[in-house]
Design a protein around this motif. Structure first.
Motif, PDB file in Angstrom:
ATOM      1  N   UNK A 182       6.912 -23.468  32.479  1.00  0.00           N
ATOM      2  CA  UNK A 182       7.486 -24.514  31.636  1.00  0.00           C
ATOM      3  C   UNK A 182       8.990 -24.394  31.480  1.00  0.00           C
ATOM      4  N   UNK A 183       9.591 -23.514  32.260  1.00  0.00           N
ATOM      5  CA  UNK A 183      11.041 -23.335  32.183  1.00  0.00           C
ATOM      6  C   UNK A 183      11.615 -23.144  33.589  1.00  0.00           C
ATOM      7  N   UNK A 184      11.291 -24.076  34.483  1.00  0.00           N
ATOM      8  CA  UNK A 184      11.833 -24.085  35.837  1.00  0.00           C
ATOM      9  C   UNK A 184      13.080 -24.963  35.831  1.00  0.00           C
ATOM     10  N   UNK A 185      14.180 -24.427  36.339  1.00  0.00           N
ATOM     11  CA  UNK A 185      15.471 -25.119  36.304  1.00  0.00           C
ATOM     12  C   UNK A 185      15.950 -25.349  37.728  1.00  0.00           C
ATOM     13  N   UNK A 186      16.210 -26.600  38.061  1.00  0.00           N
ATOM     14  CA  UNK A 186      16.646 -26.988  39.403  1.00  0.00           C
ATOM     15  C   UNK A 186      18.144 -27.249  39.384  1.00  0.00           C
ATOM     16  N   UNK A 187      18.870 -26.505  40.230  1.00  0.00           N
ATOM     17  CA  UNK A 187      20.330 -26.579  40.247  1.00  0.00           C
ATOM     18  C   UNK A 187      20.813 -26.721  41.680  1.00  0.00           C
ATOM     19  N   UNK A 192      -1.170 -27.698  40.098  1.00  0.00           N
ATOM     20  CA  UNK A 192      -2.205 -26.903  40.755  1.00  0.00           C
ATOM     21  C   UNK A 192      -2.393 -25.533  40.115  1.00  0.00           C
ATOM     22  N   UNK A 193      -1.418 -25.088  39.307  1.00  0.00           N
ATOM     23  CA  UNK A 193      -1.534 -23.757  38.687  1.00  0.00           C
ATOM     24  C   UNK A 193      -1.476 -23.862  37.160  1.00  0.00           C
ATOM     25  N   UNK A 194      -1.821 -25.030  36.627  1.00  0.00           N
ATOM     26  CA  UNK A 194      -1.892 -25.157  35.175  1.00  0.00           C
ATOM     27  C   UNK A 194      -0.825 -26.035  34.562  1.00  0.00           C
ATOM     28  N   UNK A 195       0.065 -26.586  35.381  1.00  0.00           N
ATOM     29  CA  UNK A 195       1.100 -27.477  34.866  1.00  0.00           C
ATOM     30  C   UNK A 195       2.363 -26.750  34.463  1.00  0.00           C
ATOM     31  N   UNK A 196       3.431 -27.522  34.299  1.00  0.00           N
ATOM     32  CA  UNK A 196       4.712 -26.924  33.930  1.00  0.00           C
ATOM     33  C   UNK A 196       5.773 -27.995  33.772  1.00  0.00           C
ATOM     34  N   UNK A 197       7.014 -27.551  33.652  1.00  0.00           N
ATOM     35  CA  UNK A 197       8.131 -28.470  33.441  1.00  0.00           C
ATOM     36  C   UNK A 197       9.308 -28.035  34.297  1.00  0.00           C
ATOM     37  N   UNK A 198       9.896 -29.009  35.008  1.00  0.00           N
ATOM     38  CA  UNK A 198      11.090 -28.770  35.813  1.00  0.00           C
ATOM     39  C   UNK A 198      12.207 -29.640  35.266  1.00  0.00           C
ATOM     40  N   UNK A 199      13.325 -29.029  34.920  1.00  0.00           N
ATOM     41  CA  UNK A 199      14.480 -29.822  34.486  1.00  0.00           C
ATOM     42  C   UNK A 199      15.612 -29.645  35.481  1.00  0.00           C
ATOM     43  N   UNK A 200      16.360 -30.714  35.687  1.00  0.00           N
ATOM     44  CA  UNK A 200      17.445 -30.733  36.663  1.00  0.00           C
ATOM     45  C   UNK A 200      18.769 -30.577  35.922  1.00  0.00           C
ATOM     46  N   UNK A 211      23.834 -28.671  44.464  1.00  0.00           N
ATOM     47  CA  UNK A 211      24.085 -30.034  44.894  1.00  0.00           C
ATOM     48  C   UNK A 211      22.854 -30.720  45.454  1.00  0.00           C
ATOM     49  N   UNK A 212      22.069 -29.985  46.251  1.00  0.00           N
ATOM     50  CA  UNK A 212      20.860 -30.578  46.831  1.00  0.00           C
ATOM     51  C   UNK A 212      19.737 -30.669  45.817  1.00  0.00           C
ATOM     52  N   UNK A 213      19.905 -30.031  44.658  1.00  0.00           N
ATOM     53  CA  UNK A 213      18.937 -30.200  43.585  1.00  0.00           C
ATOM     54  C   UNK A 213      18.971 -31.591  42.986  1.00  0.00           C
ATOM     55  N   UNK A 214      20.037 -32.359  43.308  1.00  0.00           N
ATOM     56  CA  UNK A 214      20.173 -33.721  42.800  1.00  0.00           C
ATOM     57  C   UNK A 214      19.450 -34.756  43.665  1.00  0.00           C
ATOM     58  N   UNK A 215      18.772 -34.321  44.720  1.00  0.00           N
ATOM     59  CA  UNK A 215      17.975 -35.265  45.517  1.00  0.00           C
ATOM     60  C   UNK A 215      17.026 -36.021  44.590  1.00  0.00           C
ATOM     61  N   UNK A 216      17.090 -37.326  44.632  1.00  0.00           N
ATOM     62  CA  UNK A 216      16.292 -38.126  43.712  1.00  0.00           C
ATOM     63  C   UNK A 216      14.800 -37.869  43.909  1.00  0.00           C
TER      64      UNK A 216
END
Length: 340
Positions: free
Chosen positions: A279-284, A303-311, A286-291
């Motif tokens: 629940x605390x995955x952080x995407x950073x 598939x492993x219980x759910x989570x959250x990714x923030x950009x 320049x290529x992390x901005x791919x829409x």
């Protein structure tokens, strides 16, 4: 009374590099360096060396170098070593320390891909001699985590041009086991996009710089947000091409490896902390901005219980800002002194 200290955070990137300074200045440049090819070029340019966008725009007149390959200083080339030194010197000059620095001590935290911590540190030390006085080299995703204060139960995925770097944060300095580096990143997408457009439109004249600019403007995964049409010359005549499908395929080419690595790293976290990390995955990066990429990774966590990714909102400076925060906090014992 101690000497005045200027703290710097530097994110040394394959495509772009940024710097954040304790005097409040933040700057970024394209990671290109060039020297005039001959007397004529020198007369036109009126400079001995060009850096960043200026080098890129005048590349036809230059011996141009993009000296960082997959986040590492290219080996076996004296010119690439000089280029890294010029790039770093230019970055530091942008923060406005002035020509007379004899009363200043300059401390720099430099973020590099996780793999570079093992194989490239000495080359980086050499490139920084005479530019900074005290040095700390850390992994780029760790610098991101430090700047965001995401230091416990988080997973940073930092996707740049040359590498995709992962780092699990457990409330301490990350170990090698906590970090991974993939070489499937922005440059790989550029290569795939170039190949696919050329295969569909063999008559089009394409350059890698054109393709990179299209990727940076229109990249996406999943459902296309719009038709992507670009102009490229065919026998000198500007011609319209639809590159929607090639763009999707190229961008999605890096997704399986990222998902696999993300899930594997999470599975290695102690069981009682895995949900917090998911629940605390952080995407950073320049290529992390791919829409759509953040949503695709978040869906993979189902598939492993759910989570959250923030950009991250500002990937250009988040690494250098994190390096600066670390530089300000670091005690004297953490620093390496560089001989001039």
């Amino acid at each position: 009374m101690s000497d005045p200290i200027v703290n710097l955070g530097v994110d040394l990137g394959t495509s772009r590099s940024s710097i954040s300074s304790s005097n409040g200045v933040r700057q970024a440049v394209e990671s290109y360096v060039g020297w005039p090819t001959d007397l004529v070029a020198r007369k036109v340019l009126k400079k001995d060396v060009l850096v960043g966008r200026e080098a890129l725009e005048n590349r036809r007149m230059l011996k141009i170098r993009r000296p960082l390959e997959r986040g590492l200083i290219k080996e076996g080339s004296e010119l690439d070593g000089r280029a890294v030194h010029e790039l770093l010197q230019h970055l530091v000059s942008l923060v406005g320390l002035g020509p007379d620095r004899q009363d200043l001590r300059v401390r720099a935290v430099v973020g590099v891909p996780a793999a570079a911590l093992r194989v490239n540190k000495q080359q980086l030390r050499n490139a920084l001699r005479g530019i900074v006085d005290l040095l700390m080299i850390v992994s780029e995703p760790f610098a991101v985590a430090y700047g965001l204060e995401a230091l416990v139960n988080s997973l940073i995925i930092d996707i740049g041009a040359g590498t995709c770097d992962f780092c699990v944060m457990n409330g301490r300095y990350p170990s090698e086991e906590d970090q991974r580096t993939l070489t499937l990143a922005g440059d790989y997408i550029d290569e795939q996009l170039h190949l696919q457009i050329a295969a569909l439109n063999p008559e089009a004249s394409l350059s890698r710089h054109m393709v990179r600019e299209w990727k940076e403007s229109y990249s996406f995964v999943g459902e296309a947000p719009e038709e992507i049409a670009v102009m490229a010359p065919v026998q000198g005549r500007p011609t319209r091409f639809d590159i929607t499908d090639p763009m999707r395929a190229a961008c999605e080419s890096i997704v399986p490896a990222i998902v696999e690595t993300m899930l594997d790293l999470i599975s290695r976290v102690e069981p009682e902390y895995q949900e917090s990390v998911r629940n605390n995955v952080i995407l950073s990066g320049g290529s992390g901005l791919i829409r759509g990429l953040g949503l695709v990774l978040q869906n993979a966590l189902e598939d492993v219980g759910g989570g959250r990714v923030r950009v991250v909102a500002d990937p250009l400076h988040v690494g250098s800002d994190g390096g600066l925060a670390l530089a300000i906090d670091a005690p004297d014992s953490e620093w390496e002194k560089l001989a001039a």
